[in-house]
Design a protein around this motif. Sequence first.
Motif, PDB file in Angstrom:
ATOM      1  N   HIS A 264     -29.923  -5.270   2.057  1.00 46.07           N
ATOM      2  CA  HIS A 264     -30.524  -6.316   2.898  1.00 46.07           C
ATOM      3  C   HIS A 264     -30.658  -5.767   4.306  1.00 46.07           C
ATOM      4  CE1 HIS A 264     -26.372  -6.762   4.240  1.00 46.07           C
ATOM      5  NE2 HIS A 264     -26.839  -7.431   5.291  1.00 46.07           N
ATOM      6  N   ASP A 265     -31.564  -6.268   5.063  1.00 42.33           N
ATOM      7  CA  ASP A 265     -31.743  -5.874   6.462  1.00 42.33           C
ATOM      8  C   ASP A 265     -31.718  -4.350   6.658  1.00 42.33           C
ATOM      9  OD1 ASP A 265     -31.985  -8.509   7.170  1.00 42.33           O
ATOM     10  OD2 ASP A 265     -29.866  -8.744   7.738  1.00 42.33           O
ATOM     11  N   GLY A 266     -32.399  -3.665   5.788  1.00 39.79           N
ATOM     12  CA  GLY A 266     -32.525  -2.218   5.951  1.00 39.79           C
ATOM     13  C   GLY A 266     -31.278  -1.418   5.609  1.00 39.79           C
ATOM     14  N   ASN A 267     -30.310  -2.062   4.948  1.00 36.50           N
ATOM     15  CA  ASN A 267     -29.093  -1.317   4.618  1.00 36.50           C
ATOM     16  C   ASN A 267     -28.359  -1.953   3.437  1.00 36.50           C
ATOM     17  OD1 ASN A 267     -27.042   0.642   4.910  1.00 36.50           O
ATOM     18  ND2 ASN A 267     -27.291   0.580   7.146  1.00 36.50           N
ATOM     19  N   HIS A 268     -27.318  -1.281   2.997  1.00 36.01           N
ATOM     20  CA  HIS A 268     -26.440  -1.843   1.952  1.00 36.01           C
ATOM     21  C   HIS A 268     -25.007  -1.532   2.371  1.00 36.01           C
ATOM     22  CE1 HIS A 268     -26.578   2.352   0.317  1.00 36.01           C
ATOM     23  NE2 HIS A 268     -27.876   2.239   0.554  1.00 36.01           N
ATOM     24  N   ASP A 269     -24.640  -2.160   3.470  1.00 32.46           N
ATOM     25  CA  ASP A 269     -23.351  -1.866   4.096  1.00 32.46           C
ATOM     26  C   ASP A 269     -22.200  -2.735   3.599  1.00 32.46           C
ATOM     27  OD1 ASP A 269     -24.173  -4.240   5.170  1.00 32.46           O
ATOM     28  OD2 ASP A 269     -24.405  -3.505   7.230  1.00 32.46           O
ATOM     29  N   GLY A 270     -22.466  -3.561   2.608  1.00 34.55           N
ATOM     30  CA  GLY A 270     -21.375  -4.325   2.027  1.00 34.55           C
ATOM     31  C   GLY A 270     -21.001  -5.572   2.793  1.00 34.55           C
ATOM     32  N   THR A 271     -21.924  -6.122   3.549  1.00 33.90           N
ATOM     33  CA  THR A 271     -21.626  -7.336   4.303  1.00 33.90           C
ATOM     34  C   THR A 271     -22.234  -8.575   3.660  1.00 33.90           C
ATOM     35  OG1 THR A 271     -23.553  -6.913   5.707  1.00 33.90           O
ATOM     36  CG2 THR A 271     -21.416  -6.146   6.506  1.00 33.90           C
ATOM     37  N   LYS A 272     -22.998  -8.404   2.605  1.00 32.13           N
ATOM     38  CA  LYS A 272     -23.587  -9.553   1.915  1.00 32.13           C
ATOM     39  C   LYS A 272     -23.519  -9.318   0.407  1.00 32.13           C
ATOM     40  CE  LYS A 272     -26.880 -11.868   4.936  1.00 32.13           C
ATOM     41  NZ  LYS A 272     -28.259 -12.400   4.986  1.00 32.13           N
TER      42      LYS A 272
END
Length: 346
Positions: A264-272
């Motif tokens: 999401h939002d240009g990334n997959h940083d594990g916040t959603k």
Amino acid sequence: MKRFVILFLCLFLTASSPWQAASPSSPAVVTVLPPAQTATPVPAYTNTPIPATEIIPPTITPAPAPKIERVIILSFDGMRTDAIAAAPMNNLLELMNSSAYNLTTAITIAYPSTLPSHAAMLSGLCTAKNGIFYNRYFKYMGYSQGVDIFDLAHAAGMRTVMIVGKDKLRELAEPETTDVFEIRHDEATVGAAAVEQIAQGFGLMFVHFPSADQVGHKYDWMGGSYLLMLRNGDEALGKIVAALDESGLRESTMIIVTADHGGHDGNHDGTKIEDFRIPWIVSGPEIVPGEITARIHIMDTAATVAYGLGFPQQDDWDGIPVYEAFGLPRLEIHPESVQWPCHEWN
Ligand SMILES: [Zn+2]
């Protein structure tokens, strides 16, 4: 006079002898009767049921149901579950009609990134055990540790194939257990390489489509470019399935379609949740189509492949077979308290 009397007597006897009818020289009087009726008598009808024991059952031997003889895993890097319909990925949607699938509760590891996630997918192990806790190609770090499904398939004498879109995925399995390892850089060439390998036969094949993730980082997830890359991948998937059909391998091949993470939002940083949720779709012999309700963890892919091919489950695996896909009772041994598997690297 005496001669005349004798002659008269002879004539009289000839004309009126009472024995004339019995004379052998006279024609017999034959009464011709009509021919006897010789038609076969029709048995009287009775409605007595025929005893069941007199019914001879047909001797047709049913063909044995096809078994899983090979497995192909198709991983779309960064594919979100809601992108399948949004793209739309029509070949995948058609495949899902004959698949068991989970688009809601299947998740990747706590560190949702390409190399660690794929290592968990193919090793059946959490990051702490397979050792792939980095998302870069560190050649000096060697390969994913533990017994992965490429180890098992190669040891069983199967031809093993890996076609990937990112070179760091070389670390997923040792060269000794991958008979073919190829790197391609877009969906069309990845798909073409897979089709070539299908023609040569295989026991286990892992195919990785790279572009949706790359475009997602640049233009965001679920955008037009991202969805276009998934349609490109879907076109390649269609050619792969067609190649399996044409080669006669389809009915004995288990096909798994999944992903390493979302985004999401240009990334997959594990916040959603959108970063963790992954599609998990399986079709083939022995598979019962329909939605799977059991929670699936990405490590379950390796365990399910092993189960399908008849390989032993490994004692230290964190994944378990998705039994529900085979029409078997749901087995939930993952601790409910562990919301994200392999959380030790979070
Ligand atoms: Zn990825």
